[in-house]
Design an enzyme around this catalytic site. Structure first.
Site, PDB file in Angstrom:
ATOM      1  CB  SER A  45      -0.955  -0.041   1.189  1.00  0.00           C
ATOM      2  OG  SER A  45      -1.958   0.941   1.079  1.00  0.00           O
ATOM      3  CG  ASP A  51      -2.579   3.888  -1.943  1.00  0.00           C
ATOM      4  OD1 ASP A  51      -3.374   3.741  -2.899  1.00  0.00           O
ATOM      5  OD2 ASP A  51      -2.675   3.233  -0.892  1.00  0.00           O
ATOM      6  CG  ASP A  96      -2.882  -0.613  -2.470  1.00  0.00           C
ATOM      7  OD1 ASP A  96      -2.612   0.560  -2.142  1.00  0.00           O
ATOM      8  OD2 ASP A  96      -3.554  -1.382  -1.747  1.00  0.00           O
ATOM      9  CG  ASP A 139      -6.054   0.850  -0.793  1.00  0.00           C
ATOM     10  OD1 ASP A 139      -5.155   1.700  -0.888  1.00  0.00           O
ATOM     11  OD2 ASP A 139      -6.043  -0.058   0.078  1.00  0.00           O
TER      12      ASP A 139
END
Length: 459
Positions: free
Chosen positions: A102, A246, A248, A250
């Site tokens: 993340s 970010d 990833d 999310d």
């Protein structure tokens, strides 16, 4: 070097000794434990990864281990966290593993574990996986029962279509607005999927840090101090909106047309206000999120509820109170009409629809919401830090204060009529987070630093 086992998965730095880092042997151990735990129905597990440098190594170990446990692996390659979550549900798989750390820096990676609904494992289920891993009583498949790897790159398009199919996403209204945006995709998978989404919405764009190298151009956490590049680009006056994700995808942060931060806390607030205007109901965010969501929810006739930090805690509470939208103040939007997971694509599409319908500038939209200032501080943990003792000390400080409401479901949060402060150990990094909010940044800093001094005095 660090290895963290928590509600947010198995996360660590790459390289170093086994048991202390995220290395091949430990990846095998935790992947095997997950394969032993997950109920086997179809015998399929989805694996997706972000753009990190260590991604191919981790993917190969994860996929090889799952095949060795007799599972067929649906390898969807580069994929956002929400894409992988949806892929589990869309493919009817037994579960999924997302290879991403993340917002953590480039030396980190992680395994995020999903159930058959494409949602994160509960704390209780995660604990069972950890217990199986520690026992190391593993048994692998015989040669005729080994699994296979299936490559499937169709899920980006399927994810985008699912977003466009949402009732509150109006692509035609967005197209007619003729928006131009600037996007910082921080050298990861956002640079692959977000251009496709924006093109389908008829939005012009320029990308910064678009190449998927995993060698992040700046600290990947989407905070103002890390975003001077895109803020400077926005000040050229060429764009209606700045978008930051970010690694990833999310988490989602917006930047106003004049280069000022919209505020990552206000990503959820603004999207929720639009959703509530069309579908009144309840909302949920975590204890470290702005009061502004409570305010707009109550203004729209709904009920706001706070949950412990951690996506699975938020989604669990959302289901309990039948929330129409929820998420986290770090820029995470969870919209159940799509799925129970933070999804920047959903957030972008809903925000652009709302902005187009309101026919206003982003800075003007921001002024429509209650104005709070939040200070986000962190303290690195040392081997001698006694977090439990610190939490006890903080509770004692405010035990006799009639103006203070103490909540200890996740660290300690002290709520006052005009401000709050929350101290807790991070699920994702070896740090203590101290978040505080008030009407002014000075007031927020003041109460935050008071608790930080308690930590320093006890280290």
């Amino acid at each position: 070097m660090t290895l963290i086992k928590s509600i947010s998965g198995i996360r660590g730095t790459i390289g170093g000794r086994t048991g202390d880092t995220l290395n091949p042997l430990d990846i095998v151990k935790f992947t095997t434990a997950y394969a032993m735990f997950i109920p086997r129905k179809t015998g399929k597990i989805v694996v997706g990864r972000d753009g990190r440098i260590s991604g191919p190594m981790v993917r190969d170990v994860v996929c090889g281990t799952l095949v060795g446990m007799g599972f067929d692996v649906i390898d969807i390659g580069y994929a956002t966290t929400p894409t992988t979550e949806l892929a589990v549900r869309m493919s009817g798989a037994d579960g999924g593993i997302i290879i991403t750390a993340s917002h953590n820096p480039r030396q980190w990676n992680a395994l995020k574990l999903l159930n058959s609904e494409g949602e994160f494992l509960t704390a209780a289920d995660g604990q069972k996986v950890l217990e199986l891993a520690e026992k190391e009583d593993f048994c692998y498949a015989e040669v005729d029962k080994l699994g296979h790897v299936i490559i499937d790159d169709s899920f980006d398009e399927r994810h985008i279509q699912s977003v466009l199919d949402l009732k509150l996403v109006d692509a035609e209204v967005v197209r007619k607005a003729h928006f131009t945006v600037c996007v910082d995709s921080i050298n990861s998978v956002g640079g692959i999927i977000l251009p496709k989404l924006l093109e389908r919405l008829g939005v012009g764009y320029k990308f910064l840090n678009e190449q998927v190298t995993g060698d992040f151009a700046h600290n990947p956490e989407p905070l103002e101090k890390n975003l001077q590049g895109i803020m400077d680009e926005m000040r050229t006056g060429k764009y209606n909106l700045g978008i930051v994700v970010d690694p990833d995808v999310d988490r989602l942060a917006f930047i106003c047309e004049d280069g000022r931060m919209f505020g990552e806390e206000y990503t959820l607030v603004s999207v929720a206000d639009y959703v509530l205007s069309e579908t009144p109901g309840n909302t949920v965010s975590n204890l470290s999120s702005t009061r502004a969501l409570r305010d707009v929810t109550e203004k729209r006739g709904g009920k706001y509820t706070a949950a412990a930090v951690g996506e699975v805690n938020v989604t669990t509470k959302m289901k309990e109170v039948n929330a129409v939208i929820g998420g986290e103040g770090n820029g995470g939007v969870i919209y159940p009409e799509s799925h129970y997971g933070r999804d920047a694509l959903v957030g972008i599409a809903l925000f652009l629809t709302s902005l187009a319908k309101k026919e206003c500038k982003v800075s003007e939209l921001r002024k429509k919401f209650p104005d709070y200032q939040i200070a986000k501080n962190r303290i690195d943990l040392t081997p001698d830090t006694d977090v439990d003792a610190i939490l006890v000390k903080v509770k004692e400080m405010y035990a006799n204060d009639p103006t203070a409401q103490v909540n200890d479901i996740d660290g300690v949060k002290i709520d006052f009529p005009d401000r709050w402060v929350h101290l807790r150990k991070s699920n994702t990094e070896p740090i203590i987070r101290v978040y505080s909010e008030a009407a002014t940044m000075e007031a927020a800093d003041e109460i935050g630093k008071k608790l930080m001094q308690v930590v320093y005095d006890m280290q």
